[in-house]
Design an enzyme around this catalytic site. Structure first.
Site, mmCIF file in Angstrom:
data_model
loop_
_atom_site.group_PDB
_atom_site.id
_atom_site.type_symbol
_atom_site.label_atom_id
_atom_site.label_comp_id
_atom_site.label_asym_id
_atom_site.label_seq_id
_atom_site.Cartn_x
_atom_site.Cartn_y
_atom_site.Cartn_z
ATOM 1 N N LYS A 44 5.185 6.558 4.471
ATOM 2 C CA LYS A 44 5.966 5.669 5.600
ATOM 3 C C LYS A 44 7.191 6.335 6.102
ATOM 4 C CE LYS A 44 3.746 1.307 3.523
ATOM 5 N NZ LYS A 44 3.852 0.107 3.105
ATOM 6 N N TYR A 84 -3.311 -3.288 9.784
ATOM 7 C CA TYR A 84 -2.746 -4.360 8.985
ATOM 8 C C TYR A 84 -3.174 -5.817 9.774
ATOM 9 C CZ TYR A 84 0.601 -1.509 6.466
ATOM 10 O OH TYR A 84 1.630 -0.656 5.596
ATOM 11 N N PHE A 92 6.159 -11.595 7.546
ATOM 12 C CA PHE A 92 6.734 -10.413 7.473
ATOM 13 C C PHE A 92 6.082 -9.639 8.535
ATOM 14 C CE2 PHE A 92 3.907 -10.489 3.798
ATOM 15 C CZ PHE A 92 3.145 -9.344 4.051
ATOM 16 N N ARG A 120 -4.235 3.829 -6.103
ATOM 17 C CA ARG A 120 -3.763 2.759 -6.152
ATOM 18 C C ARG A 120 -2.696 2.702 -7.331
ATOM 19 N NH1 ARG A 120 -2.788 -0.888 -1.893
ATOM 20 N NH2 ARG A 120 -3.016 -2.818 -3.142
ATOM 21 N N THR A 126 3.001 -3.668 -5.033
ATOM 22 C CA THR A 126 3.510 -3.402 -3.403
ATOM 23 C C THR A 126 5.085 -3.704 -3.745
ATOM 24 O OG1 THR A 126 1.431 -4.677 -2.842
ATOM 25 C CG2 THR A 126 3.461 -4.849 -1.510
ATOM 26 N N ARG A 137 5.968 4.130 -6.192
ATOM 27 C CA ARG A 137 6.881 3.135 -5.618
ATOM 28 C C ARG A 137 7.821 2.640 -6.781
ATOM 29 N NH1 ARG A 137 2.219 -0.703 -2.992
ATOM 30 N NH2 ARG A 137 2.425 0.107 -0.648
ATOM 31 N N ASN A 147 8.619 0.248 0.849
ATOM 32 C CA ASN A 147 8.067 0.759 -0.224
ATOM 33 C C ASN A 147 7.121 2.050 -0.068
ATOM 34 O OD1 ASN A 147 5.926 -0.038 1.246
ATOM 35 N ND2 ASN A 147 5.201 -1.672 -0.290
ATOM 36 N N HIS A 150 1.536 3.780 1.821
ATOM 37 C CA HIS A 150 0.524 3.010 1.741
ATOM 38 C C HIS A 150 -0.789 3.623 1.120
ATOM 39 C CE1 HIS A 150 -2.977 0.703 3.527
ATOM 40 N NE2 HIS A 150 -3.360 1.848 3.464
ATOM 41 N N GLU A 161 -9.925 2.668 7.213
ATOM 42 C CA GLU A 161 -8.567 3.312 7.530
ATOM 43 C C GLU A 161 -8.683 4.669 7.992
ATOM 44 O OE1 GLU A 161 -6.230 -0.107 4.880
ATOM 45 O OE2 GLU A 161 -6.026 2.138 4.218
HETATM 46 N N1 UDP Z 1 5.073 -6.329 2.683
HETATM 47 C C1 UDP Z 1 6.291 -6.684 3.106
HETATM 48 N N2 UDP Z 1 6.442 -7.758 2.527
HETATM 49 C C2 UDP Z 1 5.854 -8.614 1.660
HETATM 50 C C3 UDP Z 1 4.378 -7.838 1.420
HETATM 51 C C4 UDP Z 1 4.117 -6.955 1.891
HETATM 52 O O1 UDP Z 1 6.951 -6.011 3.720
HETATM 53 O O2 UDP Z 1 6.023 -9.602 0.982
HETATM 54 C C5 UDP Z 1 4.610 -5.146 3.473
HETATM 55 C C6 UDP Z 1 4.756 -3.786 2.443
HETATM 56 O O3 UDP Z 1 5.125 -2.600 3.242
HETATM 57 C C7 UDP Z 1 3.219 -3.595 2.141
HETATM 58 C C8 UDP Z 1 2.585 -3.806 3.174
HETATM 59 O O4 UDP Z 1 3.412 -5.017 3.946
HETATM 60 O O5 UDP Z 1 3.105 -2.403 1.474
HETATM 61 C C9 UDP Z 1 1.052 -4.267 3.101
HETATM 62 O O6 UDP Z 1 0.904 -5.392 2.208
HETATM 63 P P1 UDP Z 1 -0.171 -5.553 1.184
HETATM 64 O O7 UDP Z 1 -0.252 -6.730 0.521
HETATM 65 O O8 UDP Z 1 -1.407 -4.862 1.773
HETATM 66 O O9 UDP Z 1 0.444 -4.267 -0.083
HETATM 67 P P2 UDP Z 1 0.110 -2.661 -0.352
HETATM 68 O O10 UDP Z 1 -1.707 -2.778 -0.188
HETATM 69 O O11 UDP Z 1 0.754 -1.935 0.571
HETATM 70 O O12 UDP Z 1 0.517 -2.664 -1.796
HETATM 71 MG MG MG Z 2 -2.824 -3.275 1.353
#
Ligand code: UDP
Ligand code: MG
Length: 185
Positions: A44, A84, A92, A120, A126, A137, A147, A150, A161
């Site tokens: 990112k 997304y 958010f 993952r 996350t 992370r 974070n 992705h 994706e």
């Molecule tokens: N995100 C955020 N605030 C939150 C949850 C998610 O800014 O409370 C952002 C963060 O960058 C995250 C992305 O949204 O990586 C996508 O969220 P997801 O739940 O899909 O998490 P990921 O798959 O990236 O772990």
């Molecule tokens: Mg996700």
């Protein structure tokens, strides 16, 4: 005979030059499907600004996964709306899109056995505050709004994706010389 040996044997049977060819032995489609699972990783914009691209790549290389696509790009709102889509109603979301369009990011496709699940696990929770030490992370970030990376959350999501971020001809089908060592016979 290992996969490289099988590949060379097939090249020779076809009367093509083998290992001396500059691009190395090409044996497209020769790996079994379970070794060809793919996932999307985005480094990112915060990580690009912090010069963390190399550190992220290094973790996947060390693990043994194969890089099959990579590019630096400036994401626009359109691609992020698709990427997304599930999060569009989240409070958010606007801030997330602003973050993801704030500068260049690096999109990569990694390939290998169980790569979606393993990635993952390597990326971690996350929220970096609860991401385990040793994860990307957990080692490189503190706050959920920044974070670092992705990673696709399922094989099906990865397929979709990858289609958003890459054209078919941007993904390379190449023989990785270490596959006899990273996979058993
Ligand atoms: N995100 C955020 N605030 C939150 C949850 C998610 O800014 O409370 C952002 C963060 O960058 C995250 C992305 O949204 O990586 C996508 O969220 P997801 O739940 O899909 O998490 P990921 O798959 O990236 O772990
Ligand atoms: Mg996700």
């Amino acid at each position: 005979m290992g996969s490289l040996g099988r590949c060379l044997a097939r090249s020779l049977l076809r009367g093509q030059p083998g290992p001396s060819r500059p691009a190395g032995p090409r044996c497209y489609g020769s790996a079994p499907p379970e070794l060809q699972e793919q996932t999307l990783v985005l480094v990112k914009p915060d990580a690009v600004q912090r010069r963390l691209v190399g550190s992220v790549i290094q973790r996947f290389e060390r693990r043994g996964f194969k890089l099959v696509g990579m590019k630096l790009l400036q994401a626009n709102q359109g691609i992020l709306e698709r990427h997304y889509e599930q999060l569009r109603q989240k409070p958010f979301y606007p801030v997330l899109v602003a973050y993801m369009t704030s500068g260049p990011l690096v999109a990569m496709v990694w390939e290998g056995y169980n790569v979606v699940k393993s990635t993952r696990a390597m990326v971690g929770d996350t929220n970096p505050a609860t991401a385990a030490a040793g994860t990307i992370r957990g080692d490189f970030s503190m706050h959920v709004s920044r974070n670092v990376v992705h990673a696709s959350d399922s094989v099906e999501t990865a397929r979709r994706e990858i289609g958003f971020w890459f054209q078919r001809d941007e993904l390379l089908d190449w023989h990785s010389g270490d596959s006899d060592y990273t996979y058993g016979p």
